[in-house]
Motif scaffolding. Structure first.
Motif, short mmCIF file in Angstrom:
data_model
loop_
_atom_site.label_atom_id
_atom_site.label_comp_id
_atom_site.label_asym_id
_atom_site.label_seq_id
_atom_site.Cartn_x
_atom_site.Cartn_y
_atom_site.Cartn_z
N LEU A 154 29.97 -96.73 36.97
CA LEU A 154 29.81 -95.82 38.11
C LEU A 154 30.70 -96.23 39.28
CD1 LEU A 154 25.94 -95.24 38.11
CD2 LEU A 154 27.71 -93.63 37.39
N ARG A 155 30.80 -97.54 39.50
CA ARG A 155 31.66 -98.01 40.59
C ARG A 155 33.12 -97.67 40.31
NH1 ARG A 155 30.05 -102.00 44.12
NH2 ARG A 155 32.10 -101.55 45.02
N LEU A 156 33.54 -97.87 39.08
CA LEU A 156 34.93 -97.59 38.72
C LEU A 156 35.24 -96.10 38.77
CD1 LEU A 156 35.33 -100.10 35.75
CD2 LEU A 156 36.45 -100.26 37.98
N ILE A 157 34.32 -95.29 38.25
CA ILE A 157 34.58 -93.85 38.28
C ILE A 157 34.48 -93.32 39.71
CG2 ILE A 157 32.27 -92.83 37.95
CD1 ILE A 157 33.61 -91.09 35.74
N GLY A 158 33.69 -94.01 40.53
CA GLY A 158 33.64 -93.65 41.95
C GLY A 158 34.99 -93.87 42.61
N ASP A 159 35.67 -94.96 42.22
CA ASP A 159 37.01 -95.21 42.74
C ASP A 159 38.00 -94.15 42.25
OD1 ASP A 159 36.19 -97.43 44.13
OD2 ASP A 159 36.76 -98.85 42.56
N VAL A 160 37.82 -93.73 41.00
CA VAL A 160 38.70 -92.70 40.44
C VAL A 160 38.53 -91.39 41.21
CG1 VAL A 160 39.09 -91.22 38.43
CG2 VAL A 160 38.80 -93.68 38.12
N LEU A 161 37.29 -91.06 41.57
CA LEU A 161 36.99 -89.78 42.20
C LEU A 161 37.02 -89.82 43.72
CD1 LEU A 161 33.99 -88.70 39.95
CD2 LEU A 161 36.29 -87.74 39.92
N SER A 162 37.22 -90.99 44.30
CA SER A 162 37.14 -91.11 45.76
C SER A 162 38.13 -90.16 46.43
CB SER A 162 37.43 -92.55 46.19
OG SER A 162 38.72 -92.95 45.76
N PRO A 163 37.67 -89.43 47.45
CA PRO A 163 38.54 -88.47 48.13
C PRO A 163 39.63 -89.18 48.91
CG PRO A 163 36.45 -88.68 49.29
CD PRO A 163 36.31 -89.45 48.01
N PRO A 164 40.74 -88.50 49.17
CA PRO A 164 41.84 -89.11 49.93
C PRO A 164 41.38 -89.55 51.31
CG PRO A 164 42.51 -87.01 48.94
CD PRO A 164 41.02 -87.11 48.78
N GLU A 165 42.05 -90.55 51.84
CA GLU A 165 41.72 -91.04 53.17
C GLU A 165 41.86 -89.91 54.19
OE1 GLU A 165 43.09 -94.59 56.26
OE2 GLU A 165 43.87 -94.52 54.20
N GLY A 166 40.88 -89.79 55.06
CA GLY A 166 40.91 -88.74 56.06
C GLY A 166 40.12 -87.51 55.66
N SER A 167 39.62 -87.48 54.41
CA SER A 167 38.82 -86.34 53.97
C SER A 167 37.47 -86.35 54.68
CB SER A 167 38.61 -86.39 52.46
OG SER A 167 39.83 -86.33 51.77
N LEU A 168 36.83 -85.20 54.70
CA LEU A 168 35.51 -85.12 55.30
C LEU A 168 34.52 -85.95 54.48
CD1 LEU A 168 35.41 -81.31 56.15
CD2 LEU A 168 35.76 -83.21 57.73
N PRO A 169 33.60 -86.64 55.14
CA PRO A 169 32.68 -87.53 54.43
C PRO A 169 31.60 -86.76 53.66
CG PRO A 169 32.10 -87.45 56.75
CD PRO A 169 33.39 -86.68 56.60
N LEU A 170 31.21 -87.32 52.54
CA LEU A 170 30.09 -86.79 51.77
C LEU A 170 28.85 -87.60 52.12
CD1 LEU A 170 31.68 -86.36 48.23
CD2 LEU A 170 31.11 -84.55 49.83
N THR A 171 27.73 -86.94 52.31
CA THR A 171 26.48 -87.64 52.61
C THR A 171 25.37 -87.13 51.69
OG1 THR A 171 25.91 -86.03 54.34
CG2 THR A 171 27.09 -88.01 55.03
#
Length: 210
Positions: free
Chosen positions: A50-67
């Motif tokens: 999950l941590r690795l796939i989270g890195d794969v899916l992480s939005p580009p820097e400056g994107s709106l945050p997900l909560t």
């Protein structure tokens, strides 16, 4: 004994992973029946995957945050964990983009084809210095056995119990969050894609042992 607290945290992590397996089966995800709840490698591998796939899916820097949030105003669904992204403020009110269901997304690469998550996870793992994700998952599963069983020469011992406890309790929390994003909903595309990639990785471990 600090080792007891670490072992309990490992157990909590594995039980939370098992909850994900049950949710995937309940919602009839393809191949969910291949998840081996009795095999500690399958359970120990969930969090790092999950941590690795989270890195794969992480939005580009400056994107709106997900909560993450619970919509307490919707009494019928107040206990369902949701995802939202703030998009604008109008007349003092915050507006959000809320995917429904939360993980019903299909990720495609620049070529328009569905992404190969197993390949991308291996790539991210390599960038993090993990030479073999297969050996890495096997090693994590072996941690539990070291905690549970004494050797002929010594009792189980943890060098840094505080760090180990923090890591495994955090893993349990992440696993439970994913469970809550899967269980209340019908089959979603992203969990299916992630499940397919995870099974490919675990199958590779078993192939190397036969």
């Amino acid at each position: 004994m600090p080792e007891v607290s670490v072992f309990l945290a490992i157990t909590a992590e594995e039980e939370a992973a098992t909850a994900i397996f049950h949710a995937l089966r309940k919602r009839k995800y393809d191949h969910a029946d291949k998840l081996k709840g009795w095999d500690h490698r399958y359970k120990a591998g969930v969090y790092p995957f999950l941590r690795l796939i989270g890195d794969v899916l992480s939005p580009p820097e400056g994107s709106l945050p997900l909560t993450l949030y619970f919509d307490e105003e919707d009494k019928a669904k107040a206990d369902i964990l949701r995802i939202r992204m703030p998009i604008s403020v109008k007349d003092g009110l915050q507006f959000y983009l809320i995917p429904e269901p939360p993980l019903g997304l299909v990720s495609t690469g620049p070529d328009g084809k569905v992404r190969d998550y197993a390949k991308e996870v291996r790539s991210v793992a390599s960038e993090k210095g993990i030479e073999s994700i297969y050996k890495y998952i096997k090693g994590l599963a072996n941690e539990r056995n070291k905690m549970l069983y004494a050797t002929d020469s010594s009792l189980p011992k943890v060098e840094d119990a505080s760090a180990a406890y923090k890591r495994h309790s955090g893993a349990a929390l992440l696993n439970l969050i994913i469970y809550l994003l899967i269980e209340p909903h019908k089959k979603q595309s992203l969990p299916q894609e992630a499940l397919d990639a995870y099974l490919r990785i675990l199958n590779r471990i078993e192939e190397n042992e036969t």
